[in-house]
Design a protein around this motif. Structure first.
Motif, short mmCIF file in Angstrom:
data_model
loop_
_atom_site.label_atom_id
_atom_site.label_comp_id
_atom_site.label_asym_id
_atom_site.label_seq_id
_atom_site.Cartn_x
_atom_site.Cartn_y
_atom_site.Cartn_z
N PRO A 55 37.08 41.06 33.75
CA PRO A 55 36.85 40.63 32.37
C PRO A 55 35.66 39.68 32.26
CG PRO A 55 39.19 40.56 32.87
CD PRO A 55 38.47 40.84 34.17
N ALA A 56 35.00 39.75 31.11
CA ALA A 56 33.74 39.03 30.92
C ALA A 56 33.86 37.53 31.15
CB ALA A 56 33.20 39.32 29.53
N GLU A 57 35.04 36.96 30.91
CA GLU A 57 35.13 35.51 31.05
C GLU A 57 34.92 35.04 32.48
OE1 GLU A 57 39.67 35.99 30.12
OE2 GLU A 57 39.30 33.89 30.60
N TYR A 58 35.04 35.94 33.45
CA TYR A 58 34.84 35.55 34.84
C TYR A 58 33.42 35.78 35.32
CZ TYR A 58 39.89 35.74 34.49
OH TYR A 58 41.17 35.56 34.08
N LEU A 59 32.55 36.23 34.42
CA LEU A 59 31.19 36.54 34.84
C LEU A 59 30.33 35.31 35.04
CD1 LEU A 59 30.37 39.68 32.68
CD2 LEU A 59 31.31 39.56 34.97
N LEU B 428 31.63 40.32 23.86
CA LEU B 428 32.27 40.60 25.14
C LEU B 428 33.24 39.49 25.53
CD1 LEU B 428 29.79 39.90 28.08
CD2 LEU B 428 29.38 39.15 25.77
N GLY B 429 33.85 38.84 24.53
CA GLY B 429 34.82 37.81 24.85
C GLY B 429 34.14 36.55 25.33
N GLY B 430 33.96 36.44 26.63
CA GLY B 430 33.29 35.27 27.18
C GLY B 430 34.25 34.13 27.47
N PRO B 431 33.70 32.94 27.76
CA PRO B 431 34.55 31.77 28.01
C PRO B 431 35.45 31.52 26.79
CG PRO B 431 32.28 31.28 28.60
CD PRO B 431 32.27 32.62 27.93
N ARG B 437 35.80 34.33 19.53
CA ARG B 437 36.50 35.07 20.57
C ARG B 437 37.91 35.39 20.10
NH1 ARG B 437 39.70 34.85 25.22
NH2 ARG B 437 38.73 35.59 27.14
N MET B 438 38.38 36.59 20.44
CA MET B 438 39.72 36.98 20.01
C MET B 438 40.72 36.47 21.03
SD MET B 438 41.28 40.63 18.85
CE MET B 438 39.75 41.43 18.54
N MET B 456 36.94 41.89 23.49
CA MET B 456 36.55 40.69 22.75
C MET B 456 37.41 39.48 23.12
SD MET B 456 35.48 42.16 19.00
CE MET B 456 34.32 40.89 18.50
N GLY B 457 38.21 39.64 24.18
CA GLY B 457 39.02 38.51 24.63
C GLY B 457 40.43 38.93 24.97
#
Lengths: 215, 487
Positions: A55-59, B428-431, B437-438, B456-457
């Motif tokens: 998932p993108a949050e780990y990028l 793309l979601g992200g931190p 962010r969803m 998106m999260g």
């Protein structure tokens, strides 16, 4: 002799034992040893995209930094929906997977170009993926990084195998053996990609072939 | 040599039937290979993509399937992949190596910018170090995260910035460490995404080994109805051929509807080529292209065009006047439905942003619909301009046909959330603290490019991809909504 023993210098840890063996996750097969991988398989289905793989949050983790590389592995396939995949690829709290073989359907690795995807899988301990087809950037990244062999097969293995079954992926004879049933399935040849991944990636291969001067 | 192509005949509603008509066309027998004549090179009918790659390799001509070394005109990277790319470059080429051309590398922080995530912030710092060490000419830096406007160099979303800063030119080869690099194909160039290792290789050598893709041709003819946008066309195509329908192939878009589009609409189409598995997308450059490019750079370029006799591996044709506003329903960009048939889907939020749907044209379109409707949105409507320039346009450009009002004024009157700092944000979601962010399992209509689970999260979030018109209409209705209801 089997690949896993060569790479780690020890036997792959049994599931009950916490992994404390430093697995050099890039394949780096020794010369002369057969390209054969035996272990438990983890079954996924069609269109596993890179957001499900990592998932993108780990990028924010940078794969070229060793400690962040390991951390990426702990999140491999964590994006898979829980209702469809009740068994996690990497157990909660663990850093490495019990499943060196990933089974896929069509279009495995679609979505983003992020190299973090094959890197996370390799860092977790995946050695080979066997799928019907791949998205092109993911396929290319597997080879460039040498993180795992992207094998292709025309058999819909995701319908035939179950997660946890012991299999052998034999890339010399191009067969996959399901040890729980004894069934064998044909694989396509890995071809020119094989030696590149054996060497540990495109740069390592190029150096070993004298294509580029050693850095 | 017999050419085989499968024609898909569209029927009146615009839905293409699956009846495949095999056309066996007989071409001239293959010309035997011969060395280039002294007065010119060997002429072989090639598609635009093939020609660009031939020009950039040591071959007079190339054909699909050829593995070739191509020269690279530009390499782009951003904050998520840049540090890793430079890490590989340093490891493989050594600490004293220089990049192949410090004016051909473009570093654009855009993904995780306005966040308190320490690693994300560190990654921008790493890029700054790299830009300094390697004397990179184009680094669109940001240092003051609390106020994006205080950063004169910062641009925002990389693909839109590349176009706006004059880095996209017809006939060139562009690689980027991002799948939506194919966006630039709208300029008639070869543009595609690669991973860190390939990018690290390009940094050192200025070349890459790639396989020449065959080209699928998509003919979009007819006059665009007022309720249809470029996004609807590309969703139509992806829904037709599936998320793997163009794997390893180039997608060439032609036809009167394409020719009538401005550059931003053309970019929307090429942007989502990767969602069909495509390697690259191309649109023939014309005066629209030249005007846009010349307004942004004086560098020379050489446009190329597909030969009349070029071979296309597949041909599709649509009369766009017969198409309807579409969505891609959860959880795949090829899960095509008409907006109409999803009118019972209650939604929780709307998101207008990203390289796909956050350009000036996208905001003007959404604003036009809000203005005509003269109503308030029923759900939180998040707006993220792709770049500083888009943000400025939203606040300064009068929206055509809206009594001189700017998009920002119209958005405020409609009750949308104030436009946010330009970046990739929640596409793309992200931190966790990323804008919009969803973080709960909600239903969202979005002008972005992917709707796979968790995109998106939240893993159980439901994302309907749509055009800016459809997104705006859905915001007003509180349900997925065909924009014709407000036109």
């Amino acid at each position: 002799m089997q690949l896993k023993a060569i790479r780690t210098g020890a036997i792959l840890p049994r599931p009950s034992r916490r992994s404390c063996i430093r697995v050099c996750a890039k394949v780096s097969k020794k010369d002369g040893e057969p390209r054969v991988i035996r272990g438990k398989c983890f079954v996924t289905r069609d269109n596993i995209d890179t957001d499900q793989i990592i998932p993108a949050e780990y990028l924010t983790l940078v794969p070229s930094k060793p400690d962040e590389y390991e951390k990426l592995g702990s999140y491999a396939l964590i994006g898979l929906p829980d209702n469809l995949y009740p068994t996690r690829y990497v157990r909660d709290g663990e850093v490495k997977t019990e499943y060196p073989v990933i089974i896929g359907g069509q279009n495995f690795g679609c979505g983003s170009s992020r190299e973090h995807a094959p890197v996370a899988l390799g860092a977790a301990g995946a050695q080979v993926c066997v799928a019907e087809s791949y998205a092109r950037i993911f396929f290319r990244n597997c080879i460039a990084t040498g993180e795992l062999y992207p094998c292709e097969t025309s058999v819909r293995l995701c319908d035939k195998l179950t997660t946890g079954s012991e299999v052998t992926v034999d890339m010399e004879n191009n067969v996959l053996i399901d040890h729980s049933t004894g069934a064998t399935y044909r694989l396509q040849e890995i071809g020119e990609a094989g030696p590149v991944i054996d060497a540990g990636g495109i740069f390592e291969y190029a150096r070993s072939q004298g294509m580029i001067k050693t850095a | 040599m017999a050419l085989q192509s499968t024609m898909r005949a569209p029927c009146a509603s615009g839905r293409v039937t699956r009846r495949a008509v095999k056309v066996n066309a007989v071409a001239a027998s293959p010309t035997p290979a011969r060395t280039p004549a002294s007065t010119g090179s060997v002429k072989r009918a090639m598609t635009m993509t093939e020609k660009i790659l031939a020009n950039h390799s040591d071959n007079a001509a190339v054909k699909p399937g050829d593995n070739i070394w191509t020269r690279v005109d530009k390499l782009m990277t951003h904050d998520v992949c840049g540090p890793g790319t430079f890490g590989i470059f340093q490891k493989e080429f050594g600490p004293n190596a220089q990049v192949w051309d410090n004016e051909r590398v473009v570093i654009i922080p855009d993904h995780y910018i306005f966040t308190s995530d320490a690693r994300a912030n560190r990654n921008v710092d790493i890029l700054r170090d790299m830009a300094s060490k390697y004397n990179i000419k184009y680094f669109y830096d940001i240092m003051d995260r609390s106020n994006f406007r205080a950063n004169p160099d910062y641009k925002g979303v990389c693909h839109v910035a590349l176009a706006q800063e004059g880095h996209c030119k017809p006939g060139e080869v562009l690689f980027g460490t991002d799948s939506h690099t194919c966006n630039a194909g709208a300029f008639g160039q070869f543009a595609t995404g690669v991973g860190n290792t390939d990018a690290g290789f390009i940094l050192g050598t200025g070349k890459l080994l790639i396989k020449v893709p065959p080209t699928m041709r998509f003919v979009m003819d007819g006059e665009m109805p007022e309720y249809l946008l470029a996004k609807d066309l590309i969703l139509q195509i992806i829904g037709e051929i599936s998320v793997a329908g163009a794997t390893y192939k180039a997608m060439e878009f032609v036809g009167s509807a394409i020719e009538g589009m401005n550059m931003e609409e053309r970019m929307t189409i090429c942007n989502m080529v990767v969602e069909a598995g495509g390697k690259n997308g191309v649109i023939a450059p014309d005066q629209t292209t030249f005007d846009y490019v010349r307004a942004r750079t004086q560098e020379a370029f050489e446009p190329v065009y597909s030969d009349g006799a070029a071979s296309f591996i597949e041909d599709y044709k649509w009369d766009v006047s017969k198409l309807e506003p579409l969505v891609a329903a959860p959880h795949s960009p090829d899960n095509r439905k008409t907006a109409r048939e999803c009118s019972d889907v209650k939604i929780d939020r709307v998101y207008i942003g990203s390289c796909t749907g956050g350009k000036t044209e996208d905001f003007l379109s959404a604003a036009k619909l809000f203005y005509r409707a003269k109503r308030q949105v029923k759900v939180p409507t998040y707006l993220v301009p792709a770049t500083q320039k888009v943000w400025a346009d939203v606040y300064t450009l009068p929206v055509p046909g809206c009594d001189g009002k700017t998009a920002a004024e119209i958005f405020e009157e409609s009750g949308c959330v104030t436009p946010a700092a330009p970046s990739c944000a929640a596409c793309l979601g992200g931190p966790r603290d990323t804008f919009a962010r969803m973080n709960e399992p909600e239903v969202c209509v979005s002008t972005t490019n992917r709707n796979f689970p968790g995109r998106m999260g939240h893993k159980e979030g439901q994302i309907y991809l749509a055009s800016p018109y459809t997104a705006a209409a859905s915001a007003l209705k509180g349900f997925v909504c065909d924009p014709r209801e407000y036109m």
